[in-house]
Design an enzyme around this catalytic site. Structure first.
Site, mmCIF file in Angstrom:
data_model
loop_
_atom_site.group_PDB
_atom_site.id
_atom_site.type_symbol
_atom_site.label_atom_id
_atom_site.label_comp_id
_atom_site.label_asym_id
_atom_site.label_seq_id
_atom_site.Cartn_x
_atom_site.Cartn_y
_atom_site.Cartn_z
ATOM 1 N N LYS A 196 0.805 -1.094 -0.169
ATOM 2 C CA LYS A 196 -0.017 -0.116 -0.124
ATOM 3 C C LYS A 196 0.842 1.263 0.084
ATOM 4 O O LYS A 196 1.968 1.062 0.299
ATOM 5 C CB LYS A 196 -1.046 0.134 1.277
ATOM 6 N N ASP A 238 -7.150 -3.454 10.970
ATOM 7 C CA ASP A 238 -7.735 -4.240 10.063
ATOM 8 C C ASP A 238 -7.976 -5.603 10.947
ATOM 9 O O ASP A 238 -8.457 -6.642 10.094
ATOM 10 C CB ASP A 238 -6.664 -4.503 9.009
ATOM 11 N N ASP A 285 -2.815 -7.743 -1.839
ATOM 12 C CA ASP A 285 -3.416 -6.647 -0.761
ATOM 13 C C ASP A 285 -4.917 -7.046 -0.700
ATOM 14 O O ASP A 285 -5.776 -6.719 0.040
ATOM 15 C CB ASP A 285 -3.394 -5.425 -1.396
ATOM 16 N N ARG A 317 -9.895 -11.758 2.455
ATOM 17 C CA ARG A 317 -10.876 -12.637 1.929
ATOM 18 C C ARG A 317 -10.025 -14.052 1.719
ATOM 19 O O ARG A 317 -10.819 -15.141 1.954
ATOM 20 C CB ARG A 317 -11.326 -12.369 0.424
#
Ligand code: BES
Ligand code: MN
Ligand code: ZN
Length: 511
Positions: free
Chosen positions: A286, A297, A356, A360
């Site tokens: 990032k 996060d 990134d 998931r």
């Protein structure tokens, strides 16, 4: 917060000795009910002061008055309840947010809340007590900062004692409610603390320790299991493991179980929280702006951990399991790479399109684990999954995605009950196309060009939920705030904790 106490004194609001008497006033109703009694006792000064300040009783308005010994309180805080005809649980909450924020600014340690007239509002005395205690605790929260006296920090004032004056004859109900509201606020604040903790302190091991502590404090109601790296490998949670490959900290899958013997029905509600303790993006690193808040996060994980703690403390008769696949996403010589192919626990293979899109991958295995080993009959995952969700919701609410209309509507109703704003997002079949790979069953990112980044991420998770009723909450929009909003402070919000508690309640009644 930990030391906040609640009492339910039966006295006359005009006589009660207190440093701050908080009086709810319906719009343009200074001359009826409780506010009238206090206004009369203060020889009309309460209404006079309010009128000087332009206070009419609208929600969000407050007015401070020094009654000069005419009433028992040192200070009186009038706060608007809005139009009496429209008064409901949501208006009470909004009114309390403004009132407790004002009280906080006065740095008092003790307040008394004068009785609020509940007739016609459909708010029971118990729910009223719960709401006052909950919002007192939520607003009292101060970020777990690292400011020191040497740096000029003065220290905080907390509300230590909240006296909630019950409606006539309803002391027991209000007290019972207050005990519940206190548990709820504490659990939200616990989530906030975890999310605000810097990532160098809040490692996967730190989350595991927090889970162990929560379980030990539950006096046997909650059991905890830590699935470590070797076991994760043996079982085949390779997508989860891949994300952590570049980190100096070992990943750990945390399972908390609350299986009360008096649970109704046969449901097992699994709460799966994204628990990436720091998301650098991995090799798809990032930029500075995107990385700054990535200690947050693991907010989904903090939410499920806190929620199961509260559900057990409230003794809600429903079986609940919480899962946190805790890991860090870092660039390193050992990192997983774009182009890698991962074999997930569920058996599906995944092409890594973007390191990134790590959340998931961790959730895919955690959801599969909850189904295969946890006996989950219903799954809610809570995740700071995509920046894209903000396109639809800004910082105001979160997005819900589900595979069954019935369960999705139950989760949305649970959120609505606690005024956490949640809106259902598209799960059109055609959106799943973004996850098609030429070399594997799926790929972990559809690429920005496809669009609908939050829905395509949800579709990826959906493949792992299979036929189990499942709802995904994308909280990337609300888990962390730049500024105060509603009952949330700046920084971590604990968003979703109350929705999950409400959902557990609804499960216990339904099944
Ligand atoms: N943790 C982020 C999502 C996020 C963004 C949370 C902003 C909170 C605030 C997630 O892992 C991520 O990086 N998502 C990518 C997905 C993309 C690579 C397909 C994103 O949103 O850009
Ligand atoms: Mn990411
Ligand atoms: Zn992430």
């Amino acid at each position: 917060m930990a030391s906040m106490k609640f009492l339910t004194p039966q006295a006359s609001p005009a006589n009660v000795a207190t440093s701050l008497l908080m009086v709810g006033v319906f719009e343009n109703e200074f001359h009826t009910g409780v506010s009238h009694a206090i206004n009369t006792a203060s020889a009309g000064q309460l209404a006079a002061q309010a009128s000087v300040e332009g206070f009419t009783g609208k929600i969000g308005e407050t007015s401070i008055h020094f009654p000069n010994n005419l009433v028992g309180a040192k200070r009186v805080l009038s706060f608007g309840l809005g139009a009496k005809s429209a008064f409901n649980l949501s208006s009470l909450r909004e009114a309390l947010i403004a009132a407790f924020r004002k009280a906080k600014s006065l740095k008092v340690t003790e307040v008394t809340v004068a009785p609020v007239e509940l007739e016609g509002s459909q708010i029971s005395a118990e729910l009223y007590g719960a709401t006052v205690a909950e919002y007192a605790g939520l607003i009292d929260y101060v970020i777990n900062h690292h400011k020191t006296a040497a740096g000029g920090h003065q220290g905080e004032t907390h509300l230590e004692l909240v006296k909630i004056m019950p409606p006539p004859g309803k002391g027991t109900e209000v007290r019972r409610g207050a005990m519940m509201g206190r548990i709820i606020a504490q659990s939200v604040n616990n989530a906030r603390d975890l999310v605000n903790t810097p990532a160098s302190d809040c490692t996967p091991g730190h989350l595991a320790a927090a889970a162990v502590k929560l379980a030990s404090r539950s006096r046997g109601a909650i059991t905890v299991k830590l699935v470590k790296k070797a076991e994760l490998k043996r079982l085949g949670l390779n997508a989860f493991l891949a994300v952590g490959q570049g980190s100096a900290h070992d990943p750990v899958l945390i399972e908390l179980s609350y299986m009360p013997t008096n649970a109704a029905g046969s449901d097992v509600l699994a709460l799966v929280g994204k628990s990436v303790t720091f998301d650098s993006g991995g090799l798809d690193l990032k930029g500075a702006d995107g990385m700054r808040q990535m200690k947050g996060d693991m907010a989904g994980g903090a939410t499920v951990l806190s929620a199961i703690g509260a559900i057990a403390a409230l003794k809600i008769p429903v079986r609940v399991k919480a899962y946190m696949a805790a890991t860090e996403n870092m660039p390193d010589g050992k990192s997983y790479k774009p182009g890698d192919v991962l074999k997930t626990l569920a058996g599906l293979t995944v092409e890594v399109d973007n390191t990134d899109a790590e959340g998931r991958l961790t959730l895919a295995d955690a959801i599969a684990y909850a189904r295969q080993f946890g006996g989950a009959t219903h799954i809610v995952d809570v995740a700071t999954l995509t920046g894209a969700i903000r396109t639809a919701t800004a910082h105001v609410g979160a997005g819900a995605f589900g595979n069954t209309a019935e369960f999705t509507s139950r989760v949305i109703a649970a959120a609505a009950f606690c005024d956490e704003l949640l809106w259902e997002m598209p799960m059109w079949q055609a959106l799943s196309k973004a996850n098609e790979s030429r070399i594997a069953d799926l790929k972990n990112s559809g690429g920005a060009a496809f669009g609908a980044g939050s829905s395509t991420a949800a579709w990826f998770l959906r493949k792992f939920a299979g036929e189990t009723p499942w709802v995904h909450l994308d909280i990337a929009s609300v888990a962390f705030r730049d500024a105060e909003f509603g009952p949330d402070p700046a920084g971590a919000t604990g968003w979703g904790t109350r929705t999950l508690i409400s959902l557990a309640w609804e499960f216990s009644r339904k099944s």
